[in-house]
Structure formats: structure tokens, C-alpha cells
Design a protein around this motif. Structure first.
Motif, mmCIF file in Angstrom:
data_model
loop_
_atom_site.group_PDB
_atom_site.id
_atom_site.type_symbol
_atom_site.label_atom_id
_atom_site.label_comp_id
_atom_site.label_asym_id
_atom_site.label_seq_id
_atom_site.Cartn_x
_atom_site.Cartn_y
_atom_site.Cartn_z
ATOM 1 N N ASP A 29 -0.926 -0.155 7.792
ATOM 2 C CA ASP A 29 -2.386 -0.173 7.709
ATOM 3 C C ASP A 29 -2.839 -0.559 6.294
ATOM 4 O OD1 ASP A 29 -4.923 0.137 8.771
ATOM 5 O OD2 ASP A 29 -5.079 2.212 8.073
ATOM 6 N N TYR A 30 -3.855 -1.407 6.221
ATOM 7 C CA TYR A 30 -4.363 -1.861 4.928
ATOM 8 C C TYR A 30 -5.034 -0.719 4.186
ATOM 9 C CZ TYR A 30 -7.022 -4.476 1.462
ATOM 10 O OH TYR A 30 -7.542 -4.944 0.278
ATOM 11 N N ASN A 31 -4.652 -0.595 2.918
ATOM 12 C CA ASN A 31 -5.264 0.425 2.075
ATOM 13 C C ASN A 31 -6.016 -0.282 0.948
ATOM 14 O OD1 ASN A 31 -5.694 2.286 -0.072
ATOM 15 N ND2 ASN A 31 -4.149 3.648 0.817
ATOM 16 N N GLU A 73 -5.158 0.905 -2.742
ATOM 17 C CA GLU A 73 -3.839 0.512 -3.267
ATOM 18 C C GLU A 73 -3.571 -0.971 -3.061
ATOM 19 O OE1 GLU A 73 -0.994 2.991 -1.308
ATOM 20 O OE2 GLU A 73 -1.906 4.823 -2.104
#
Ligand code: ADP
Length: 479
Positions: free
Chosen positions: A407-409, A412
Motif C-alpha cells: 500500500d502506498y504511504n 514515507e
């Protein structure tokens, strides 16, 4: 090690779905890893005909309910093809015009029994027999019976792979006589399943080990909802249940070498991708405003794939002016709904109902994000291909999707796609909105595409894990 695979389909011979890809590629990779492998499949008349298939001259007759079935053994390289006139000389593999053949219990149980006979009449005594899905799930039970009577079969281990637990091979109790199984096994601890006979359940109970096609799915199928009624029996066998992720065939799926593409490209040089995107826009008649992503769907039209959620978000996407390409076939009702949406929004939505290998390659190469809101997904190949082609998945956090998409964070700046947990339109929409708002951050988006493209989902590591598992099965059986 001598490995025998038995399947109802395998590329390059016959295919209706992912099972054929997985089995065919696994055989090829095991052979190139130096294993001694044989594959048994039925000799369908629907088979690709132009192979140098030889008749071995071996025959075996089995009588079921007073009717004689004469099986013949044919061979092409490491594949043994079992011809059974009356059972496999039909137009389809499992059915015709959307309906299953009513005697599929007879067809696949006769096939399974005949294969066990033929391995004795050839010089191939396997250390392990690897079964696939309900069609061959009776083999471990038949093998146990043979082991009581015939030394040849003793010490052979069995592994059952569940490719999709949504398909279990359920037949009425009268089918017991057809499959040649004693009535004493028609109990809740045996093959009985809500008053019917469940062939996959037989495989789960009697095989030495069971695996499925991703680690997450192996856990999920032991829980209500995902196990389709078999969660209890799977839970009992949890110590023998393993998840091994499928791979994709990098000879077919690599944007650097893909001959279907308008232009080839790589993670290092993405210029060709822009041209593929332009090709897709032109051929689908969609012209997104600059800075807008091309959104896509490739896959079966089936409720498993979460098309209901896609259909719910399409009007909103159209209102915002986002272009979308849909390629797939299957459920007629889903197809009808999608076509009526595309008639309403023809400047933004292109729906291609059908199966088109080349167009699929172009969709992966030309779209920016792909929607995969599956209810459940044993492994899923679409997201593996999409990642490889730099097309970012927006997917449900389940099964193989959960195991292969990070999942894209935003804080970060990590991840390879966008995941959501609950199966409902608002959670799906939230993930989609996260993706749509990340898309304009071009540097970050390209970095995310590259991270996905650089992941290794080739068959190499899956094959290594299958070899380890075969070894484990053989050791357990010898113990
Ligand atoms: P399934 O549950 O259908 O096996 P997967 O994601 O495991 O789903 O595999 C689907 C495969 O079939 C992928 O390789 C995908 O590209 C291909 N595919 C699905 N639908 C189509 C279509 N309509 N045209 C071309 N290829 C398709």
C-alpha cells in the motif's frame, strides 16, 4: 525426484483459465530445474490439434454402473494424454453454452482412476503425485485403496493444490456409485457436504499435503466466508496447508520484449510507455484531459472480481471526466450493465466485451491504474502483470492481492499500489481517491511505477518453493 502432475487442463494443450497457465508453466519450470516430471491430462477433442501426439498403444477398460469405458494412452514429450471415448470427445472441457456437463463426476473420476492404472503400466513410479482442484481431488482416496492391495503404489505422497475454493465439484449422493466410492464414506467426516457429495473435500481429507496459491489465501480459506463451507475441514488440516504464490511467465509478460506492444519500454526508459498510452487512447476513442490518468479493468466478468463495486464508481469517475477502458467477458448481466454505462458515457468509457490477448497487453502497457476490488482473490495474475508493466493497481486487501501489492504511504513515499480492506463502495472509493490524488505528483508516481516494475514475480521463486514442498511431502510419507 519423480513428480507426477495430474490436471484437467494445462497450456499449451487446453485452457479455460488460470489453472492451465499455472500447471503448464510449473511443468516446464520443473523440467528446466532438472526434475523428472510427467503430466497427465485428458485427451479432449477440443485440444489444440497440431502437436506430434503419439499413441503408446496402451489400453485400459473400466466398467462403471454396467458401462464399459475404454481408455487409451497417448503421449507428447512429458505429457500423457488419456483418451476416453464417450467422455472427453466433446466440444467443451467442462460444459457447453454456459452449462456444465451433467456427468462431470463420471468423466473426472474415470480419468483419475485410469491415470493411476496407467502409471503402473508405464515405467514411471512417482515419488509424489500433485493434484489440482476438484477434478483430480479423488486421486488420493483411490490411491489409498490401491495401496492396501498393491505394493507398487506404497509410499507415494500426494499434494493437492486448491486454485480457487469457489469451485468444489458438488454432486448428488447418487454419484457415490458413479465415482466408485463406498457409502461408508458418505459422512460429515468424509465426502458428505450439506447432503451432497463434495469431491474437493475428498482431496482435502485424503491428500498428504494441501497448498493454495498465496499465503494470505491459505489463511483466509480457513475462515467463514472465504472457505465456502470447507473452512472447518481445512482448519483441521491447517498443519498440512501451505501457501505458494503463483508467478507469471516473463517470456510472455515483459514490456522490454513484448511483441504485442506499440513500443517497448523498461523501468529505466519509460518513453515507449507514453506511446503505448497514446495507442490505447486512440484505439479506444478516449482522450483524457492532460494530467488525467487512464483507468482500466482486465478480467472475467464475475462477482468474485468485485465488478459490482466498479459499476457503482463508474458514474462518479465519468462525472469527473476520468477515462476508463474495460476488457473482459463472462456474466451476461454484468456485461449488459457495463455496456449500458458505456453507451451513456461514450466519451469516457470504452467497454470491450470479449477475450483478446493482444488488447490485454496494450491495456496493461497503456493505462495508468487498474481496478481490482475482488471479493476474494486466490492469487491473481492481473496485478502481477500490471505491476510489471508500470500500471498501478487499486485493489482490495485480500488473498494474493494483499501478498503482492504494498500500500502506498504518502509520508514515507513507499508502496506499489493502493489497497482497501472492507468490501464496500465507500472503502473502494477512498482508495481510488487516494490514487487519483497521488497521480499528479509525477515524480512520486513514476517512482511507484518503477518499484512495481522491479518486483520479481517470475516463476523462479514459486518453483523453488514447490520443490521444497515436494521434498517435505516425500519425507513425511516415508517417516
Ligand atoms: P482468474 O481468476 O480469471 O484466473 P487471474 O488474475 O488469475 O484471474 O488471471 C487472469 C488472466 O487472464 C490474466 O492473464 C489476464 O490478462 C487474462 N484475461 C482475463 N480476461 C481477459 C480478456 N478478456 N482478454 C484477454 N485476457 C484476459
Amino acid at each position: 525426484m519423480k513428480i507426477l502432475l495430474i490436471s484437467s487442463e494445462a497450456i499449451p494443450y487446453c485452457k479455460t483459465g488460470g489453472l492451465a497457465d499455472v500447471v503448464g508453466t510449473l511443468v516446464r519450470e520443473l523440467l528446466s530445474a532438472g526434475e523428472d516430471v510427467r503430466l497427465f491430462i485428458p485427451y479432449y477433442s477440443a485440444m489444440v490439434p497440431s502437436f506430434g501426439i503419439e499413441d503408446t498403444g496402451k489400453r485400459f477398460t473400466l466398467t462403471v454402473r454396467g458401462r464399459r469405458y475404454e481408455a487409451g494412452l497417448f503421449r507428447h514429450e512429458n505429457t500423457c494424454l488419456v483418451s476416453i471415448p464417450g467422455l472427453f470427445d466433446r466440444k467443451g472441457l467442462y460444459g457447453e453454452s454456459g452449462a456444465d456437463y451433467p456427468d462431470n463426476d463420471l468423466r473426472f473420476s474415470v480419468f483419475s482412476r485410469v491415470v493411476l492404472h496407467f502409471i503402473k503400466s508405464t515405467d514411471f513410479r512417482p515419488d509424489i503425485i500433485h493434484l489440482n482442484d476438484w477434478q483430480t481431488a479423488l486421486v488420493p482416496l483411490y490411491l489409498k485403496e490401491l495401496q492396501k492391495k498393491d505394493e507398487f503404489y506404497s509410499g507415494i505422497g500426494t499434494l493437492l493444490t486448491i486454485h480457487n475454493i469457489g469451485y468444489q465439484g458438488i454432486f448428488p449422493p447418487s454419484s457415490l456409485a458413479t465415482i466408485g466410492v463406498d457409502r461408508s464414506l458418505f459422512t460429515i467426516d468424509g465426502l458428505e457436504f450439506y447432503g451432497n457429495l463434495n469431491l474437493l473435500k475428498a482431496g482435502i481429507i485424503f491428500s498428504d499435503f494441501i497448498n493454495t496459491v498465496s499465503g494470505r489465501y491459505a489463511e483466509e480459506i480457513t475462515t467463514p466466508g472465504y472457505g465456502f463451507g470447507l473452512e472447518g475441514v481445512l482448519k483441521m488440516r491447517k498443519d498440512r496447508l501451505v501457501g505458494i504464490l503463483n508467478g507469471i511467465d516473463y517470456d510472455l509478460w515483459s514490456p522490454e520484449t513484448d511483441s504485442y506492444l506499440y513500443r517497448r519500454y523498461s523501468a529505466r526508459d519509460l518513453r515507449g510507455r507514453a506511446l503505448c498510452r497514446y495507442w490505447l487512447m486512440k484505439s479506444s476513442g478516449l482522450f483524457p484531459k492532460s494530467g488525467y490518468p487512464m483507468i482500466s479493468y482486465v478480467g472475467r466478468f464475475a462477482s468474485q472480481k468485485g465488478l459490482e463495486l466498479i459499476i457503482k464508481v463508474i458514474p462518479w469517475l465519468m462525472q469527473q471526466g476520468f477515462p476508463m477502458v474495460v476488457l473482459g467477458m463472462g456474466d451476461r448481466e454484468i456485461e449488459r450493465e457495463l455496456l449500458s454505462l458505456s453507451a451513456e458515457h461514450d466519451e469516457h468509457l470504452f467497454v470491450y466485451p470479449g477475450f483478446d490477448e493482444k488488447f490485454a497487453h496494450m491495456v496493461y502497457a497503456g493505462s495508468d491504474m487498474i481496478l481490482l476490488p475482488s471479493r476474494y482473490e486466490p492469487c491473481g495474475l492481473v496485478q502481477l502483470i500490471a505491476l510489471r508493466y508500470g500500471c498501478v493497481p487499486v485493489a482490495r486487501n485480500t488473498g494474493g492481492l494483499a501478498d503482492t501489492i504494498d500500500d502506498y504511504n504518502v509520508y514515507e513515499d513507499s508502496g506499489t499500489g493502493f489497497l482497501f480492506d472492507e468490501y464496500n463502495p465507500s472503502c473502494f472509493m477512498e482508495a481510488l481517491k487516494r490514487a487519483l490524488s497521488a497521480f499528479p505528483m509525477r515524480k512520486r508516481w513514476y517512482a511507484m511505477m518503477r518499484r512495481g516494475m522491479e518486483k520479481d514475480y517470475s516463476w523462479k521463486s514459486s518453483v523453488a518453493r514447490y520443490r521444497e514442498l515436494y521434498q517435505r511431502v516425500v519425507e513425511e510419507v516415508r517417516r
